[in-house]
Motif scaffolding. Structure first.
Motif, PDB file in Angstrom:
ATOM      1  N   THR A 165       0.833  -1.207   0.000  1.00 20.84           N
ATOM      2  CA  THR A 165       0.000   0.000   0.000  1.00 20.84           C
ATOM      3  C   THR A 165       0.866   1.255   0.000  1.00 20.84           C
ATOM      4  O   THR A 165       0.593   2.221  -0.727  1.00 20.84           O
ATOM      5  N   GLY A 166       1.934   1.249   0.814  1.00 21.26           N
ATOM      6  CA  GLY A 166       2.838   2.387   0.835  1.00 21.26           C
ATOM      7  C   GLY A 166       3.502   2.611  -0.517  1.00 21.26           C
ATOM      8  O   GLY A 166       3.643   3.748  -0.979  1.00 21.26           O
ATOM      9  N   ALA A 167       3.889   1.513  -1.177  1.00 21.15           N
ATOM     10  CA  ALA A 167       4.528   1.618  -2.489  1.00 21.15           C
ATOM     11  C   ALA A 167       3.563   2.168  -3.537  1.00 21.15           C
ATOM     12  O   ALA A 167       3.970   2.864  -4.476  1.00 21.15           O
TER      13      ALA A 167
ATOM     14  N   TRP B  48      -4.419  11.790  -2.722  1.00 23.46           N
ATOM     15  CA  TRP B  48      -4.550  10.333  -2.821  1.00 23.46           C
ATOM     16  C   TRP B  48      -3.234   9.627  -2.503  1.00 23.46           C
ATOM     17  O   TRP B  48      -3.231   8.529  -1.937  1.00 23.46           O
ATOM     18  N   ARG B  49      -2.114  10.270  -2.838  1.00 26.30           N
ATOM     19  CA  ARG B  49      -0.804   9.678  -2.508  1.00 26.30           C
ATOM     20  C   ARG B  49      -0.575   9.682  -0.996  1.00 26.30           C
ATOM     21  O   ARG B  49      -0.107   8.694  -0.422  1.00 26.30           O
ATOM     22  N   TRP B  50      -0.927  10.797  -0.346  1.00 28.73           N
ATOM     23  CA  TRP B  50      -0.771  10.854   1.111  1.00 28.73           C
ATOM     24  C   TRP B  50      -1.704   9.867   1.805  1.00 28.73           C
ATOM     25  O   TRP B  50      -1.344   9.262   2.822  1.00 28.73           O
ATOM     26  N   GLY B  51      -2.893   9.689   1.243  1.00 24.08           N
ATOM     27  CA  GLY B  51      -3.816   8.717   1.808  1.00 24.08           C
ATOM     28  C   GLY B  51      -3.256   7.312   1.764  1.00 24.08           C
ATOM     29  O   GLY B  51      -3.348   6.547   2.738  1.00 24.08           O
TER      30      GLY B  51
ATOM     31  N   VAL C 216      -0.684  -3.658 -10.451  1.00 29.95           N
ATOM     32  CA  VAL C 216       0.239  -4.661  -9.897  1.00 29.95           C
ATOM     33  C   VAL C 216       0.276  -4.572  -8.378  1.00 29.95           C
ATOM     34  O   VAL C 216       0.155  -5.589  -7.660  1.00 29.95           O
ATOM     35  N   PHE C 217       0.430  -3.368  -7.850  1.00 29.32           N
ATOM     36  CA  PHE C 217       0.518  -3.209  -6.399  1.00 29.32           C
ATOM     37  C   PHE C 217      -0.816  -3.490  -5.709  1.00 29.32           C
ATOM     38  O   PHE C 217      -0.840  -4.009  -4.589  1.00 29.32           O
ATOM     39  N   ARG C 218      -1.922  -3.165  -6.367  1.00 31.35           N
ATOM     40  CA  ARG C 218      -3.216  -3.468  -5.759  1.00 31.35           C
ATOM     41  C   ARG C 218      -3.433  -4.972  -5.653  1.00 31.35           C
ATOM     42  O   ARG C 218      -4.057  -5.450  -4.707  1.00 31.35           O
TER      43      ARG C 218
ATOM     44  N   LEU D 152       3.471   5.819  -4.751  1.00 26.72           N
ATOM     45  CA  LEU D 152       4.489   6.359  -5.641  1.00 26.72           C
ATOM     46  C   LEU D 152       4.214   6.086  -7.110  1.00 26.72           C
ATOM     47  O   LEU D 152       4.982   6.509  -7.975  1.00 26.72           O
ATOM     48  N   VAL D 153       3.136   5.383  -7.428  1.00 26.30           N
ATOM     49  CA  VAL D 153       2.899   4.963  -8.808  1.00 26.30           C
ATOM     50  C   VAL D 153       2.515   6.160  -9.689  1.00 26.30           C
ATOM     51  O   VAL D 153       2.007   7.174  -9.201  1.00 26.30           O
ATOM     52  N   GLY D 154       2.776   5.972 -11.012  1.00 25.19           N
ATOM     53  CA  GLY D 154       2.443   7.037 -11.946  1.00 25.19           C
ATOM     54  C   GLY D 154       1.625   6.580 -13.125  1.00 25.19           C
ATOM     55  O   GLY D 154       1.396   7.352 -14.058  1.00 25.19           O
TER      56      GLY D 154
END
Length: 457
Positions: free
Chosen positions: A112-114, A188-191, A126-128, A117-119
């Motif tokens: 979730t933390g990674a 959304w990134r901070w969340g 992939v991370f989800r 950083l996605v763009g």
């Protein structure tokens, strides 16, 4: 909540298995600590699941996501959850409940933390999926662990209390969505960065959570199991101390005539297949409706013309109704039984879904949404209480994990189907279908055996 003097001393002169010694205890500080520790992990899970619905709504505006992309971002996590629930249950029966619990928190917390950083949508997917692996495995394992420590007189209520932490996590997600995600373009990134907290919490789980006594006995670790039981008895007070003979080996178990579980039992054995089939139907139907509704509500509200902030505000208010739903289920599950409580709350969910589909005015949306939250989350509490009680120790993790894994199939396909249903008949058709699924689950609940007041083996 307490045990009568007669119950306390009923078996004082008999040989008691460690599981029986745990069953006779009242609610103690030790059990409360286990419930709280596991519950915080549960709440962090809910926060992650709830947060993605707000993330998707925000990214739809920033990245111009199509309905298909939004659906896949939600569904891919549930694909991971389906795999994770099945594998997590199997691993829990092999390497232990505590180890799997901690490992899954670590996996999905880091993922979730990674994700913050996605763009691109591809990397996000992939991370989800990885997040889903950890999340799917954790939930059935946590409920199994707490079930194996809770006394039978209050086991159902304790598991509903555990499930009630889900509401706290979902409320936290709604607050993050409202105050963090909607606050800026990078909100959304901070969340998602906040969602990395479970990675740290997994260390606390590993250090401070005891392993299941029943699991330790299946692995021949009798001394470790005895030490944990004595700690729980000491927490209950001197009147619960046990000074009789204890099992130190399987030979002792046979000599003391302590019943042992069937060696080659599976969740599809003759004695298990009916309850397994019914449980799978319920898991599928409740996942279909719950995740179809609650992961799409913020997006559906914005589609109805409400601003992003307003839709998040509505969702937060609706989410608050989960808490009294859990309290009601916790009370009723020991009063009228598991089946009746589950069936009643699923039927209430069916009615609420119909009303939400018809709602257009703000007050109607909020009222019907709160009703749906109340009944739906009460049903979830009852379902998690029932699952671990249906199976013996040797297949308990497998049984609960497999049912959860099968249910996740529904949570995978529903977000993909919602846009299709919307195109065919709008909100009315969508929530009518959800209502039908809840009704099917309510009927299946009455094919489960009633386990209130019964010991688990």
């Amino acid at each position: 909540m307490t045990t009568s003097p007669e119950d306390r001393h009923e078996h004082r002169d008999e040989v008691l298995a460690r599981s029986e010694r745990l069953e006779r205890l009242p609610f103690t500080k030790k059990l409360g600590k286990l419930l709280g520790t596991s519950g915080v992990g549960w709440a962090l899970d809910a926060m992650d699941v709830g947060l993605i619905s707000f993330i998707v709504a925000a990214l739809a505006e920033q990245w111009g996501l199509t309905d298909s992309e939004r659906s896949w971002i939600i569904s891919v996590g549930f694909i991971g959850m389906a795999v994770g629930a099945t594998l997590g249950g199997l691993l829990a029966d092999r390497i232990g409940r505590r180890s799997v619990f901690a490992l899954t928190l670590l996996i999905y917390g880091l993922a979730t933390g990674a994700t913050a950083l996605v763009g691109s949508v591809g990397v996000l997917l992939v991370f989800r999926f990885i997040v889903g692996l950890g999340l799917g495995a954790e939930l059935p394992v946590a409920s199994t662990l707490v079930s194996e420590f809770a006394p039978r007189a209050i086991r159902g209520r304790v598991i509903v209390w555990l499930e009630a932490f889900w509401a706290l996590g979902w409320i936290a997600a709604a607050l993050i969505g409202y105050f963090v995600v909607a606050a800026s373009d990078d909100g959304w990134r901070w969340g998602l960065a906040i969602g990395a907290i479970p990675a740290l919490y997994s260390l606390i789980i590993r250090i401070h959570t005891p392993e299941s006594v029943r699991f330790l006995e299946t692995k021949g670790k009798f001394d470790e199991a005895e030490s944990i039981v004595q700690d729980y008895e000491a927490s209950a007070g001197p009147e619960y101390a046990y000074d009789g003979p204890t099992m130190r080996s399987e030979e002792d178990a046979q000599r003391f005539a302590v019943p042992q579980p069937e060696r080659h039992l599976t969740i599809w054995s003759r004695s298990m297949r009916r309850r397994t089939a019914a449980l799978w139907v319920i898991w599928f139907a409740i996942n279909f409706s719950y995740y179809g509704a609650f992961t799409w509500i913020p997006s559906l509200l914005t589609a109805q013309g409400f601003s992003l902030v307003k839709s998040f505000e509505f969702t937060l208010i609706i989410t608050l109704a989960q808490i009294p739903g859990y309290f009601a289920a916790a009370y009723l599950i020991e009063k009228i039984g598991r089946r009746s409580t589950l069936g009643m709350f699923l039927a209430g969910s069916a009615v609420a879904a119909i009303l939400y589909g018809q709602a257009t005015a703000e007050w109607q949306i909020i009222a019907a949404g709160m009703m749906l939250s109340f009944f739906n989350l009460g049903a979830w509490g009852a379902l998690y209480a029932i699952g671990p009680e249906l199976y013996p120790t040797s297949v308990r993790g497998t049984g609960t994990g497999a049912a959860a894994g099968f249910g996740r199939i529904a949570s995978i396909i529903t977000p993909l189907l919602v846009p299709v249903f919307l195109g065919w008949g709008g909100n009315v058709l969508v929530f009518t279908i959800f209502s039908a699924a809840f009704a099917i689950a309510a009927g299946a609940a009455y094919f489960l055996p009633e386990q209130r007041g019964k010991a688990i083996n």
